[in-house]
Scaffold this active site. Sequence first.
Site, PDB file in Angstrom:
ATOM      1  N   LYS A  22      14.353   9.836   5.480  1.00 55.39           N
ATOM      2  CA  LYS A  22      14.083  10.036   4.050  1.00 55.39           C
ATOM      3  C   LYS A  22      12.578  10.154   3.789  1.00 55.39           C
ATOM      4  O   LYS A  22      12.134  11.056   3.079  1.00 55.39           O
ATOM      5  CB  LYS A  22      14.637   8.844   3.257  1.00 55.39           C
ATOM      6  N   ASN A  23      11.798   9.241   4.383  1.00 57.42           N
ATOM      7  CA  ASN A  23      10.377   9.207   4.038  1.00 57.42           C
ATOM      8  C   ASN A  23       9.560  10.317   4.695  1.00 57.42           C
ATOM      9  O   ASN A  23       8.381  10.487   4.391  1.00 57.42           O
ATOM     10  CB  ASN A  23       9.784   7.827   4.358  1.00 57.42           C
ATOM     11  N   CYS A 116       7.252  -1.472  -9.690  1.00 56.62           N
ATOM     12  CA  CYS A 116       8.477  -1.403  -8.913  1.00 56.62           C
ATOM     13  C   CYS A 116       8.789  -2.813  -8.472  1.00 56.62           C
ATOM     14  O   CYS A 116       7.907  -3.649  -8.379  1.00 56.62           O
ATOM     15  CB  CYS A 116       8.219  -0.466  -7.744  1.00 56.62           C
ATOM     16  N   ARG A 121       2.439  -0.939  -7.737  1.00 58.04           N
ATOM     17  CA  ARG A 121       2.237   0.223  -6.854  1.00 58.04           C
ATOM     18  C   ARG A 121       1.167   1.151  -7.417  1.00 58.04           C
ATOM     19  O   ARG A 121       1.457   2.161  -8.049  1.00 58.04           O
ATOM     20  CB  ARG A 121       3.571   0.933  -6.624  1.00 58.04           C
ATOM     21  N   ASP A 124      -4.563   4.399  -6.978  1.00 59.48           N
ATOM     22  CA  ASP A 124      -6.017   4.594  -7.022  1.00 59.48           C
ATOM     23  C   ASP A 124      -6.547   5.332  -5.786  1.00 59.48           C
ATOM     24  O   ASP A 124      -7.459   6.155  -5.890  1.00 59.48           O
ATOM     25  CB  ASP A 124      -6.725   3.229  -7.182  1.00 59.48           C
ATOM     26  N   ASP A 304       9.597  -2.210   5.740  1.00 63.30           N
ATOM     27  CA  ASP A 304      10.921  -1.714   5.336  1.00 63.30           C
ATOM     28  C   ASP A 304      12.052  -2.271   6.204  1.00 63.30           C
ATOM     29  O   ASP A 304      13.221  -1.979   5.949  1.00 63.30           O
ATOM     30  CB  ASP A 304      10.943  -0.172   5.362  1.00 63.30           C
ATOM     31  N   VAL A 326       2.317  -6.351   3.358  1.00 59.63           N
ATOM     32  CA  VAL A 326       2.157  -5.017   2.756  1.00 59.63           C
ATOM     33  C   VAL A 326       2.423  -5.038   1.247  1.00 59.63           C
ATOM     34  O   VAL A 326       1.630  -4.520   0.461  1.00 59.63           O
ATOM     35  CB  VAL A 326       3.064  -3.979   3.462  1.00 59.63           C
ATOM     36  N   ARG A 395      20.175   5.100  -2.203  1.00 50.68           N
ATOM     37  CA  ARG A 395      18.918   5.864  -2.218  1.00 50.68           C
ATOM     38  C   ARG A 395      18.412   6.116  -0.798  1.00 50.68           C
ATOM     39  O   ARG A 395      17.591   7.015  -0.590  1.00 50.68           O
ATOM     40  CB  ARG A 395      17.828   5.078  -2.966  1.00 50.68           C
TER      41      ARG A 395
END
Length: 416
Positions: A22-23, A116, A121, A124, A304, A326, A395
Amino acid sequence: MERFLITGGEKLKGEIAVNGAKNAALPIICATLMVDGESVLKDIPQLRDVYNLKDILESLGAKVTFKNNEMRVDPTKVTTFEAPYDLVRKLRASYYVLGALLPRLGQARCALPGGCQIGNRPIDLHLKGFRAMGAEVFMDHGTVEVKAKKLRGTKIYLDYPSVGATINILLAATMAEGQTVIENAAREPEIIDLANYLNFAGAHIRGVGTDVIKIEGVERLHGVEHRIIPDRIEAGTYMIAGAISGGDIFVRNVLNEHLKSLTAKLKEMGVDIVEDLEGVRVSVKQSLKGVDIKTLPHPGFPTDLQAQVMALLTQVTGPSLVIETVWENRFMHVDELIRMGADIKLDGRTALIKPTGLTGAKVTATDLRAGAALILAGLAAQGETEVGDIYHVQRGYENIENKLKGIGARIARITA
Ligand code: UD1
């Protein structure tokens, strides 16, 4: 409202296959906006995030077809530079349209990605990169707009190796004038896949996979065919499913070099791992031990997979520590695991896990990977576990319940 109903206690056995990542798919689908002509993308996972992104591309004027995990995108008629709010709010990664449209149209606008569940998130670093290349950035009424008649290559140091910022800057730099150097760049495999797609399409990108990426801007890109890499997070989730059930499974379509940190930790726990070119066999032949894990940017342990591995650590002998570096708020699965009987104590970004038996309960998926962790916990729990809000899970995992059923899990999707 759909839920998963899982009856725990089955030792998983057999073979389970992994879809495309997916990513990697999301930024590559956005990158198709930059090329002249049609791109053909293979192994695109059929996921809610992908369908939402398809809608965004169509709203910009692209012609998109998506069938049997193959997506074709022709951006010839793209003239709209604004991604509509209603679609953007469903998918954070839609901000990749900024990096893709800016060099093509000289302008791009997109709703600011909101907060989120897993943490604040900010973007910048993305904007710092665009500005450094000569773009003007405007923010008002919850949208961000970037404008540049011509982007100029430059040197950009990222204060943190952000995946999203590296991707957005890489996209824009691909067609900027001259050379761009991204220092302290993210090294995730999905960025390498994006660069491979862009290089096949005519870009000049070197150094991906290291923390210095050099991009010589080109004027044009052309449509190509590209196969997306396997999803390392989906693969890792199924590897953990094999381990938590005390089973013996083969996970097919895995690039083992993308999962070194997980494999090392599973071996340290005592899980039997045999890797080959097609995938990885995961089996349990002894009782497993607790380990300490700290999440880090790649090649460190992936955030993840933190929730899923924590579910496993409730089922070993001895205590474990998990430190999340993270995201600042990625422990929402902890309360749900505790409802299933887990013994977990939180102190800031550190979780102390002591092993206990788990019992089935009604729990809620608070985000994508938290939902996956609850399914895994359900596989090991005594009795029935009902996981709510499974749209989060959908998702990121194509057809997860049928895949798990295929290796012997007792899981059903029910409409309550
Ligand atoms: C991507 C993944 C997500 C994964 C994360 C870290 C996608 C679609 N999502 O998210 O699943 O958990 O990488 O591996 O690929 N940050 C800033 N400023 C910025 C950007 C990020 O401070 O401009 C911070 C974030 O707040 C966070 C950290 O950097 O604490 C990591 O973020 P980043 O690597 O950008 O993650 P994403 O690309 O959003």
